[in-house]
Design an enzyme around this catalytic site. Structure first.
Site, PDB file in Angstrom:
ATOM      1  N   LEU A 261       0.825  -1.203   0.000  1.00  0.00           N
ATOM      2  CA  LEU A 261       0.000   0.000   0.000  1.00  0.00           C
ATOM      3  C   LEU A 261       0.863   1.259   0.000  1.00  0.00           C
ATOM      4  O   LEU A 261       0.617   2.207  -0.723  1.00  0.00           O
ATOM      5  CB  LEU A 261      -0.924   0.021   1.231  1.00  0.00           C
ATOM      6  CG  LEU A 261      -1.946  -1.106   1.367  1.00  0.00           C
ATOM      7  CD1 LEU A 261      -2.648  -1.002   2.715  1.00  0.00           C
ATOM      8  CD2 LEU A 261      -2.962  -1.049   0.237  1.00  0.00           C
ATOM      9  N   SER A 287      13.539  10.238   7.216  1.00  0.00           N
ATOM     10  CA  SER A 287      13.156   8.917   7.699  1.00  0.00           C
ATOM     11  C   SER A 287      14.000   8.431   8.868  1.00  0.00           C
ATOM     12  O   SER A 287      15.201   8.719   8.941  1.00  0.00           O
ATOM     13  CB  SER A 287      13.281   7.893   6.558  1.00  0.00           C
ATOM     14  OG  SER A 287      12.415   8.212   5.492  1.00  0.00           O
ATOM     15  N   HIS A 372      11.772   2.127   1.158  1.00  0.00           N
ATOM     16  CA  HIS A 372      11.992   3.281   0.283  1.00  0.00           C
ATOM     17  C   HIS A 372      12.873   2.938  -0.915  1.00  0.00           C
ATOM     18  O   HIS A 372      12.599   3.382  -2.045  1.00  0.00           O
ATOM     19  CB  HIS A 372      12.602   4.435   1.077  1.00  0.00           C
ATOM     20  CG  HIS A 372      11.627   5.107   1.995  1.00  0.00           C
ATOM     21  ND1 HIS A 372      10.538   5.799   1.538  1.00  0.00           N
ATOM     22  CD2 HIS A 372      11.574   5.161   3.355  1.00  0.00           C
ATOM     23  CE1 HIS A 372       9.850   6.272   2.562  1.00  0.00           C
ATOM     24  NE2 HIS A 372      10.453   5.906   3.668  1.00  0.00           N
TER      25      HIS A 372
END
Length: 432
Positions: A261, A287, A372
């Site tokens: 998702l 992050s 990522h």
């Protein structure tokens, strides 16, 4: 003696409840009429929710064992297809190889609220799979169906703002998993004009966000998290919006673990922001690196390094080990990390470059990094002392990282990562 009778009576009641549930499963699979199927499915779901924890475990065991494909029929059909690989034999083989429990789940899904019930069932199942590997095939069936039903083509992207329903805003506060939201004032700041929050929804779960991302609109790439989540900060004017920084992404449905998702969400949001704010030039993240401190404590190992790189990695680890006197617990506070000499901080940064630029490609690589990088981002910049919260200090010695999303190159970077290569800036590559 009386207590013994009570225990036996309770056990008998539990056994009856489980038998009733399994009977409902068989009835639902054999029922042809849709009206009756809905009624049976409703009873089945109600019985499942009424089960005690150990009964649910037994139910999953029976579902795995008694509602799988017939091995003998599958073998015969496979042999027939191998002998005559025509469409008729392939269709028959595919039909026989599919576990009946998949059709059971499809029929439960027809029930109003059935999708939510199946997600809840999988959440209960996931809590057991690690301890009961015999349930892995059952878990694969759940994942297979949910991955189809939650295909991004079915998902709806919605912006969450201060005018969104209170129930939705409460869920955003509750499910924020990266940087805790400290009440309504904090949430209000995160929804100001220089901030954005987007969430994916599914038509069958219209009031429940599946996953959401928080974005800061900034003049430059951020180097620390504190200014982004400072609820007392003032919103920036639109003429300073040059960079969109994704600083938090949170899953709201544990039962959808493993269903892709987040990668689609980031790309959709970037496209949406580009349409709304054409002046945006950079899409990046700020992050966390949740596994970094654990990896350093464990020795900072990377497999298969050339000799020169292996020596640089070993030297960096030796430097930080000497700086903390062999006890990393000395670095358990923001004050201690701020006091580190420049040489030690440089060594710690080099270790982070190896952790993200090399170790991330391994199966045990950092989950955020793998997300990522596999999503097509480029490893762009390391930021020492970027997260001085207790969580940031514990997980990564306060280190954070920027990943850059170049929308023209995400597919190329994704392909590189699938072949074990990390796309990264020259500055980080020079640290290896």
């Amino acid at each position: 003696m009386l207590e013994g009778f009570r225990t036996a009576a309770r056990q008998a009641g539990h056994d009856r409840a489980l038998r009733g549930l399994l009977i409902d499963c068989k009835r639902l699979l054999s029922e042809r009429g849709e009206a009756n199927s809905v009624a049976i499915a409703r009873d089945l779901v109600a019985r499942f929710y009424a089960l005690a924890d150990d009964q649910q475990a037994t139910f999953f065991e029976r579902l795995s064992r008694d509602f799988g494909p017939d091995p003998k029929a599958v073998l015969e059909s496979a042999q027939a297809y191998a002998k005559e690989p025509n469409a008729r034999n392939l269709i028959r083989l595919t039909h026989l190889a599919e576990p009946p429990r998949q059709e059971l789940l499809r029929r439960i899904n027809r029930l109003p609220g059935g999708t939510s019930s199946i997600v809840a069932m999988r959440r209960a199942l996931l809590a057991r799979v690690a301890r009961q590997p015999e349930l892995q095939a059952l878990e694969a069936d759940f994942l297979h169906l949910l991955s189809s039903w939650f295909n991004p083509g079915f998902l709806q992207l919605q912006r969450v703002d201060w005018n969104s329903p209170a129930q939705l805003l409460e869920q955003i506060i509750h499910h924020e998993a990266v940087h805790e939201i400290d009440g309504w004032d904090d949430l209000r700041r995160r929804l100001q004009p220089d901030r954005r929050c987007f969430a994916f929804f599914h038509p069958q779960l219209p009031s429940e966000p599946l996953i959401f991302v928080e974005v800061a609109l900034l003049p430059q790439m951020p180097a620390s998290i504190a200014p982004l989540i400072d609820k007392a900060s003032r919103p920036l004017p639109p003429d300073q919006f040059k960079v969109a920084a994704f600083y938090s992404i949170s899953n709201c449905q544990p039962g959808l673990k493993g269903v892709s998702l987040g990668n689609f969400l980031i790309k959709r949001v970037a496209e949406e922001l580009k349409r709304e704010l054409p002046q945006l030039r950079v899409f990046c993240t700020l992050s966390p690196i949740p596994g970094f401190a654990r990896w350093v404590r464990a020795g900072a190992h990377c497999e298969g390094l050339p000799k020169a790189r292996a020596e640089r990695l070993a030297q960096a680890h030796a430097t930080v080990l000497e700086a903390c006197g062999g006890d990393f617990d000395r670095w358990s506070s923001a004050t201690a990390l701020r006091a580190l000499p420049e040489e030690t901080m440089q060594a710690l940064t080099r270790l982070a470059a190896f952790y993200l630029g090399v170790h991330a490609t391994s199966a045990g690589g950092d989950p955020v990094a793998r997300f990522h990088l596999d999503n097509g981002a480029r490893l762009e910049r390391l930021n020492p002392l970027a997260d001085l919260s207790a969580k940031g200090v514990k997980q990564s010695f306060a280190m954070m990282v920027n990943y850059l999303y170049d929308l023209q190159k995400v597919e190329t970077h994704h392909e590189k990562f699938t072949h074990g290569e990390v796309a990264q800036s020259r500055a980080l590559a020079a640290l290896l």
